[in-house]
Design a protein around this motif. Structure first.
Motif, PDB file in Angstrom:
ATOM      1  N   LEU A   6       0.825  -1.143   0.025  1.00 12.17           N
ATOM      2  CA  LEU A   6      -0.059  -0.089   0.024  1.00 12.17           C
ATOM      3  C   LEU A   6       0.796   1.254   0.024  1.00 12.17           C
ATOM      4  O   LEU A   6       0.610   2.067  -0.888  1.00 12.17           O
ATOM      5  N   LEU A   7       2.009   1.245   0.783  1.00 10.18           N
ATOM      6  CA  LEU A   7       2.611   2.493   0.940  1.00 10.18           C
ATOM      7  C   LEU A   7       3.522   2.658  -0.222  1.00 10.18           C
ATOM      8  O   LEU A   7       3.791   3.710  -0.759  1.00 10.18           O
ATOM      9  N   LEU A  10       1.432   4.389  -2.581  1.00  8.98           N
ATOM     10  CA  LEU A  10       1.509   5.746  -2.053  1.00  8.98           C
ATOM     11  C   LEU A  10       2.837   6.507  -2.638  1.00  8.98           C
ATOM     12  O   LEU A  10       2.745   7.613  -3.264  1.00  8.98           O
ATOM     13  N   VAL A  13       2.382   7.357  -6.376  1.00 12.12           N
ATOM     14  CA  VAL A  13       1.354   8.363  -6.598  1.00 12.12           C
ATOM     15  C   VAL A  13       1.848   9.552  -6.143  1.00 12.12           C
ATOM     16  O   VAL A  13       1.840  10.650  -6.960  1.00 12.12           O
ATOM     17  N   GLY A  14       2.214   9.553  -4.841  1.00 12.38           N
ATOM     18  CA  GLY A  14       2.636  10.914  -4.162  1.00 12.38           C
ATOM     19  C   GLY A  14       3.994  11.367  -4.556  1.00 12.38           C
ATOM     20  O   GLY A  14       4.147  12.449  -4.542  1.00 12.38           O
TER      21      GLY A  14
ATOM     22  N   ALA B 157      -4.088   1.972   6.636  1.00  9.40           N
ATOM     23  CA  ALA B 157      -5.093   1.821   5.417  1.00  9.40           C
ATOM     24  C   ALA B 157      -6.673   1.508   5.615  1.00  9.40           C
ATOM     25  O   ALA B 157      -7.496   1.949   5.198  1.00  9.40           O
ATOM     26  N   TRP B 191      -5.465   8.067   2.336  1.00  7.28           N
ATOM     27  CA  TRP B 191      -4.323   7.036   1.758  1.00  7.28           C
ATOM     28  C   TRP B 191      -3.237   7.819   1.037  1.00  7.28           C
ATOM     29  O   TRP B 191      -2.062   7.260   1.437  1.00  7.28           O
ATOM     30  N   LEU B 192      -3.460   8.837   0.373  1.00  8.12           N
ATOM     31  CA  LEU B 192      -2.576   9.174  -0.540  1.00  8.12           C
ATOM     32  C   LEU B 192      -1.374  10.248   0.318  1.00  8.12           C
ATOM     33  O   LEU B 192      -0.081  10.084   0.364  1.00  8.12           O
ATOM     34  N   ALA B 195      -1.712   8.425   5.185  1.00  7.72           N
ATOM     35  CA  ALA B 195      -1.427   7.228   5.555  1.00  7.72           C
ATOM     36  C   ALA B 195       0.154   6.822   5.723  1.00  7.72           C
ATOM     37  O   ALA B 195       0.498   6.345   6.876  1.00  7.72           O
ATOM     38  N   GLY B 196       0.858   7.302   4.922  1.00  7.49           N
ATOM     39  CA  GLY B 196       2.264   6.853   4.853  1.00  7.49           C
ATOM     40  C   GLY B 196       3.084   7.301   6.028  1.00  7.49           C
ATOM     41  O   GLY B 196       3.550   6.500   6.681  1.00  7.49           O
TER      42      GLY B 196
END
Lengths: 338, 427
Positions: A6-7, A10, A13-14, B157, B191-192, B195-196
């Motif tokens: 998941l990260l 991210l 995208v991020g 998440a 999430w974008l 979250a990280g």
């Protein structure tokens, strides 16, 4: 730390920008392992054993890098690649080095922007025929039906060979190696042609290998070797000299059995430099002085690896041939360690 | 003249029916030899079965289960025809788990067992509804079990869902029209952006978790099941949304849905997989660690969703117009009408098609072999590349085929059960 899926998404995208590919060695050290692209399975060259540990001739190149950089041949993450995915995997940084029976050609070197660091196996295209066909040379194959994998360079080589020798043949086009072997054994073709190492490996699996012969003619040059991305010469040097260290070790008679003895110091300065007891060759590569010694102790010299994975004592049963040391009439020749 | 009459005063004991009318003889006559033609066909088919059994039987009967290599198998068989199932005996764990560390096999096994617990409330009405909570957290739990690492990644998440709900509830009194959009946008932003770092901070503060296992270690049936189950679970809701979008009156929604469905359906799955494995690498910045399994799962899911959308649209088309109008006349809004009236009927009609897509998707996971992932088919090549087992084909493919059959057959049986359960008999 390992990024979670998941990260990871991210991050894509991020964050955008990624690690530069300029200093692969630093990336590898930071990751604590080398990502090595290998074939999904090629007898003798790369295959996982029952415990999932990769074994084989190409795999040893990766293990040698692990020994040179981390003094631990298990610090390699093997990434299985297919013929289609291998170059992208390397170009995109999914793997740091590709050791996957890849033929060194000009277009791959220049156009695909890779650096071939050497040749660990000189292969070439050969023919296998049934003994009762009564043929002893490929030049006697005039009018034969030949099984051939479509879409490979072997197809073109075959056409060239028969044209040059003014002979005719009937091709039986086939998709995969496994299918081709079944067709050949079923008698759909007189001869089957692919890389000679592959023929030898396949013949070893026949129920009656003694009834098949591999003809002596080799009709193409297929120098197979490890490759890295263009643009990181330091990393290319490490891979190149790790391979050379294995080749040179065999030439100087350094084996995994006697390397500890020789590392105490010898009268041969070349051996001393290679094993790091003299000079600072390791530091020039930004590696430990004992890097080459670790390769030989943990993986073995070129001849040892050859004999244990694809040599005549194994079921693959390949003769050294072109892959003998230059002192033995072969082509394996390492530049000096100086 | 005395009348002579005979009247039986006692009942005769019932006699057994004639031999030709009962038991196996009757069965044979009815089913196999009811006419000359059927009799001849029966004999022919019987001969074919015997012929096949005589051909294949010895191969199974002579099967060798304990040997170290194909050569050893051949030695034991000593020239006789026989299967060398020793390869399965030697490698079955690898075919199931790929290269997953063998001390950690309990983790994928547990995840697999918990999968049924998570599925049970969704599949069977007899299971208490409260278990749906477990279904909701299962994706995070399964991720944690399979990949390991810190527990905070999946937790953070999952926290996206409450974030979305909170945004929806907070905005609903003031801006009722914008609230659903906010409910969708807020978790995405969470999430974008958040979250990280949050997961990173929590992991640094409280390093709880399991030993991480990289995607490169995944393989075998574990990989097929991960890709298949994720694809199945995500493609159904996505497909429903796409199908509704395609039937929508809103031009933009409709155009996007039609464009997506037609584009994805017009492209072979293998192309999408190559895109996932090759093309994305060129688009993304170098050094990006975008997990290959995730990339494949996304592509497979999108592919299945496009097909699913069309199957469900078929179901929607089968619902008479009156049902839509009835829902409208009850004063239900669009979502309620769909949720309470239309979709329950449409999905019931579409069950065979949906399960068909599921089974197809599960079998399509074997295509990942072309991008170098070691699913069971890929592993069979890798196992054959080992000098011990070079030249072995049938035994491996039989095992893989049997495993796939078990899964697909179970899915098919469940769908039949579901159809029977939901049968309301209005024809």
């Amino acid at each position: 730390m390992r990024k979670s899926i998941l990260l990871g998404t991210l991050a894509v995208v991020g964050l955008g920008g990624g690690a530069a590919s300029a200093a692969t060695l630093d990336d590898v050290r930071a990751a604590g392992q080398i990502k090595c692209g290998v074939s999904t399975g090629l007898a003798g060259f790369s295959a996982p054993d029952a415990n999932g540990v990769w074994q084989g001739f190409d795999v040893s190149v990766c293990r040698a890098l692990g020994a040179a950089i981390f003094a631990d041949p298990s610090k390699v993450q093997f990434v299985s690649t297919t013929g289609q995915t291998r170059f992208t995997a390397l170009a995109s940084g999914e793997v740091d080095v590709l050791a996957r029976n890849t033929t060194w050609t000009l277009s791959r070197d220049a156009d695909l922007k890779f650096t071939f660091v050497g040749v660990n196996y000189y292969d070439g295209q050969g023919f296998i025929v049934k003994k009762d066909l009564g043929v002893a040379s490929a030049r006697e194959l005039d009018g034969a039906t030949v099984c051939i994998q479509t879409g490979t360079t072997t197809e073109l080589n075959l056409a060239d060979f028969f044209r040059v020798n003014n002979m005719t043949y009937e091709p039986v086009p086939i998709e995969t190696n496994a299918e081709a072997l079944q067709q050949y054994l079923a008698g759909a073709c007189d001869a089957y042609t692919t890389d000679a190492s592959g023929l030898a490996a396949s013949r070893a699996t026949f129920a009656d290998p003694e009834n098949h012969i591999i003809l002596p003619e080799i009709i193409s040059k297929e120098p197979l070797g490890p490759l890295v991305r263009q643009g990181d010469d330091e990393w290319a040097d490490i891979v190149r000299w790790s391979l050379n260290a294995m080749i040179a070790a065999e030439e100087y008679g350094i084996t995994s059995a006697n390397v500890d003895e020789l590392a105490k110091g010898t009268t041969n300065p070349e051996i001393n430099r290679l094993l790091g007891t003299e000079g600072n060759l390791g530091a020039m590569l930004r590696l430990d002085p004992a890097w080459a010694r670790n390769i030989i102790t943990m993986v073995g010299n070129y001849g040892e690896v050859f004999n244990s994975t694809i040599g005549e004592a194994t079921p693959i049963g390949l003769a050294r041939g072109l892959n003998a040391q230059w002192t033995q009439g072969g082509l394996q020749y390492s530049p000096p360690f100086r | 003249m005395e009348e002579s009459r005979f009247v039986r005063t006692e009942m005769l004991a019932p006699q057994a029916p004639p031999l030709g009318e009962i038991g196996w003889i009757r069965w044979l006559r009815d089913n196999l030899f009811s006419s000359w033609l059927n009799g001849a066909l029966t004999l022919l088919a019987g001969a074919a079965v015997v012929w096949l059994a005589a051909g294949i039987g010895p191969w199974f009967a002579n099967a060798v289960w304990n040997a170290g290599s194909l050569a050893e198998c051949r030695e034991i068989l000593a020239g006789a025809e026989g299967a060398c199932f020793a390869v399965i005996h030697d490698r079955w764990l690898q075919l199931l788990f790929g290269f997953y560390p063998d001390t950690l096999y309990w983790r994928p096994t547990l995840a697999f067992l918990l999968l049924f617990v998570a599925l049970a409330p969704a599949l069977f009405p007899a299971v208490p509804r409260r278990l749906l909570w477990f279904t909701a957290v299962y994706p995070g739990l399964a991720y944690l079990l399979l990949w390991g690492g810190t527990i905070w990644g999946p937790l953070v998440a999952l926290a996206g869902v409450p974030v979305g709900v909170a945004a929806f509830l907070a905005l609903r009194p003031a801006l009722p029209l914008l609230a659903p959009a906010a409910g969708l946008v807020a978790p995405v932003l969470w999430w974008l952006l958040a979250a990280g770092p949050v997961a990173g901070l929590l992991a640094a503060a409280l390093p709880w978790g399991l030993a991480p296992v990289g995607s490169a270690k995944f393989g075998g049936f574990m990989l097929s099941i991960i890709i298949g189950i994720t694809g199945i679970a995500v493609s159904l809701p996505l497909g429903i949304l796409l199908a509704l979008g395609r039937k929508s009156d809103l031009f933009l929604v409709k155009t996007i849905c039609v464009g997506f469905i037609e584009f994805i359906r017009g492209v072979p799955l293998i192309t999408l997989l190559f895109t996932a494995s090759l093309l994305l690498n060129y688009f993304l910045p170098p050094g990006t660690d975008f997990d290959i399994i995730l990339r494949v799962v996304i592509m497979v899911t999108l592919f299945a969703a496009a097909y699913m959308a069309e199957v469900i649209r078929g179901g929607l088309a089968a619902i008479p117009r009156g049902q839509y109008e009835a829902a409208d006349s009850l004063g239900l809004d669009y979502w309620k009408a769909m949720r309470l009236i239309v979709l329950p009927q449409a999905l019931k009609v579409a069950i065979p098609g949906i399960v068909n897509t599921f089974i197809g998707l599960f079998k399509d996971t074997t295509l990942v072999v072309f991008i170098g992932l070691l699913d069971p088919i890929g592993l069979s090549t890798a196992i054959r590349a080992n000098t011990d087992w070079n030249g072995i084909y049938w035994e491996l493919f039989l095992f893989i085929g049997a495993m796939f059959f078990v899964f697909c057959f179970l899915m098919s049986r469940y769908s039949m059960h579901l159809e029977r359960r939901l049968k309301t008999d209005h024809r």
